[in-house]
Write a protein that holds these residues in place. Structure first.
Motif, PDB file in Angstrom:
ATOM      1  N   GLU A 178       9.484   5.744  -5.641  1.00  0.00           N
ATOM      2  CA  GLU A 178      10.237   5.204  -6.773  1.00  0.00           C
ATOM      3  C   GLU A 178       9.347   4.918  -7.976  1.00  0.00           C
ATOM      4  OE1 GLU A 178      12.062   1.750  -5.084  1.00  0.00           O
ATOM      5  OE2 GLU A 178      13.102   2.938  -3.568  1.00  0.00           O
ATOM      6  N   LYS A 179       8.055   4.764  -7.753  1.00  0.00           N
ATOM      7  CA  LYS A 179       7.128   4.405  -8.832  1.00  0.00           C
ATOM      8  C   LYS A 179       6.410   5.590  -9.455  1.00  0.00           C
ATOM      9  CE  LYS A 179       6.229  -0.115  -6.843  1.00  0.00           C
ATOM     10  NZ  LYS A 179       5.248  -0.965  -6.182  1.00  0.00           N
ATOM     11  N   ILE A 180       6.687   6.806  -8.990  1.00  0.00           N
ATOM     12  CA  ILE A 180       6.016   7.975  -9.550  1.00  0.00           C
ATOM     13  C   ILE A 180       6.302   8.026 -11.047  1.00  0.00           C
ATOM     14  CG2 ILE A 180       5.895  10.493  -9.578  1.00  0.00           C
ATOM     15  CD1 ILE A 180       6.686  10.463  -6.637  1.00  0.00           C
ATOM     16  N   GLY A 181       5.238   8.136 -11.817  1.00  0.00           N
ATOM     17  CA  GLY A 181       5.382   8.177 -13.264  1.00  0.00           C
ATOM     18  C   GLY A 181       5.468   9.600 -13.794  1.00  0.00           C
ATOM     19  N   ILE A 184      -5.020   3.358  -0.803  1.00  0.00           N
ATOM     20  CA  ILE A 184      -5.224   2.251  -1.722  1.00  0.00           C
ATOM     21  C   ILE A 184      -5.325   2.867  -3.105  1.00  0.00           C
ATOM     22  CG2 ILE A 184      -6.780   0.393  -2.423  1.00  0.00           C
ATOM     23  CD1 ILE A 184      -7.700   0.326   0.555  1.00  0.00           C
ATOM     24  N   GLY A 185      -4.445   2.463  -3.977  1.00  0.00           N
ATOM     25  CA  GLY A 185      -4.474   3.027  -5.323  1.00  0.00           C
ATOM     26  C   GLY A 185      -3.110   3.031  -5.954  1.00  0.00           C
ATOM     27  N   ASP A 186      -3.023   3.777  -7.027  1.00  0.00           N
ATOM     28  CA  ASP A 186      -1.845   3.806  -7.872  1.00  0.00           C
ATOM     29  C   ASP A 186      -1.067   5.095  -7.629  1.00  0.00           C
ATOM     30  OD1 ASP A 186      -0.031   3.600  -9.937  1.00  0.00           O
ATOM     31  OD2 ASP A 186      -1.520   3.661 -11.530  1.00  0.00           O
ATOM     32  N   SER A 187       0.200   4.974  -7.285  1.00  0.00           N
ATOM     33  CA  SER A 187       1.012   6.165  -7.046  1.00  0.00           C
ATOM     34  C   SER A 187       1.727   6.635  -8.311  1.00  0.00           C
ATOM     35  CB  SER A 187       2.039   5.897  -5.941  1.00  0.00           C
ATOM     36  OG  SER A 187       2.952   4.897  -6.341  1.00  0.00           O
ATOM     37  N   LEU A 201       5.375  11.305  -0.869  1.00  0.00           N
ATOM     38  CA  LEU A 201       5.414   9.841  -0.898  1.00  0.00           C
ATOM     39  C   LEU A 201       6.722   9.336  -0.307  1.00  0.00           C
ATOM     40  CD1 LEU A 201       3.981   9.155  -4.453  1.00  0.00           C
ATOM     41  CD2 LEU A 201       2.862   8.653  -2.280  1.00  0.00           C
ATOM     42  N   ASP A 202       6.655   8.160   0.302  1.00  0.00           N
ATOM     43  CA  ASP A 202       7.835   7.525   0.890  1.00  0.00           C
ATOM     44  C   ASP A 202       8.100   6.174   0.228  1.00  0.00           C
ATOM     45  OD1 ASP A 202       8.218   9.544   2.794  1.00  0.00           O
ATOM     46  OD2 ASP A 202       6.877   8.578   4.235  1.00  0.00           O
ATOM     47  N   MET A 244       0.847  -1.173   0.000  1.00  0.00           N
ATOM     48  CA  MET A 244       0.000   0.000   0.000  1.00  0.00           C
ATOM     49  C   MET A 244       0.895   1.239   0.000  1.00  0.00           C
ATOM     50  SD  MET A 244      -3.023   1.033   2.702  1.00  0.00           S
ATOM     51  CE  MET A 244      -3.758  -0.561   2.497  1.00  0.00           C
ATOM     52  N   PRO A 245       0.713   2.166  -0.956  1.00  0.00           N
ATOM     53  CA  PRO A 245       1.530   3.375  -0.976  1.00  0.00           C
ATOM     54  C   PRO A 245       1.325   4.196   0.292  1.00  0.00           C
ATOM     55  CG  PRO A 245       0.312   3.110  -3.035  1.00  0.00           C
ATOM     56  CD  PRO A 245      -0.214   2.093  -2.070  1.00  0.00           C
ATOM     57  N   SER A 246       2.401   4.843   0.721  1.00  0.00           N
ATOM     58  CA  SER A 246       2.329   5.659   1.933  1.00  0.00           C
ATOM     59  C   SER A 246       3.241   6.866   1.787  1.00  0.00           C
ATOM     60  CB  SER A 246       2.727   4.834   3.155  1.00  0.00           C
ATOM     61  OG  SER A 246       4.063   4.381   3.021  1.00  0.00           O
TER      62      SER A 246
END
Length: 138
Positions: free
Chosen positions: A107-110, A16-19, A101-102, A1-3
């Motif tokens: 690392e997944k930020i598009g 809950i979702g896409d970062s 974001l942590d 879960m992104p945090s």
């Protein structure tokens, strides 16, 4: 879960979702909120965002387009964590500030998928060529 968290770590959240989905906004309010040329926002359904520690403070102000914009920030370090607006197009989402974001979520930020309010983009700032360019919000 992104945090994510604020600068001092007092306020922490998860969602809950896409970062990876990022929307840049160049409106005057976002320039003032960020102290920069824009904000990089990750839209998340409001019910999917949970503050897990700390209690963000909030400030609501009229956006230049007439809707109410509420900014949620850490009362200790001042980091803006997320925003909400009462305009129809924003009624069901929170706009997480991507810089908060942590870990692996950061690392997944598009690349931004769209740029909003490009009519107000700084003249020296190049457009993101892969992003949809919008003069306003729609």
């Amino acid at each position: 879960m992104p945090s994510g968290s604020c600068w001092c770590g007092d306020v922490k959240y998860e969602f809950i979702g896409d970062s990876t989905h990022v929307v840049l906004c160049h409106c005057l309010s976002c320039q003032k909120i960020s102290g920069g040329t824009n904000t990089a926002n990750i839209p998340v359904a409001r019910e999917k965002l949970t503050v897990i520690s700390g209690a963000p403070k909030s400030h609501t102000q009229k956006h230049e387009d007439g809707f109410n914009l509420t900014v949620f920030f850490c009362g200790n370090c001042g980091t803006v964590i997320y925003k909400k607006a009462d305009a129809d197009m924003f009624a069901t989402i929170s706009l997480i500030q991507s810089g908060t974001l942590d870990g692996s979520a950061k690392e997944k930020i598009g690349k931004p998928s769209s740029e909003l309010n490009v009519k107000l983009r700084a003249s020296w700032l190049a457009e993101v060529s892969t992003a949809v360019q919008k003069q306003g919000f729609v």
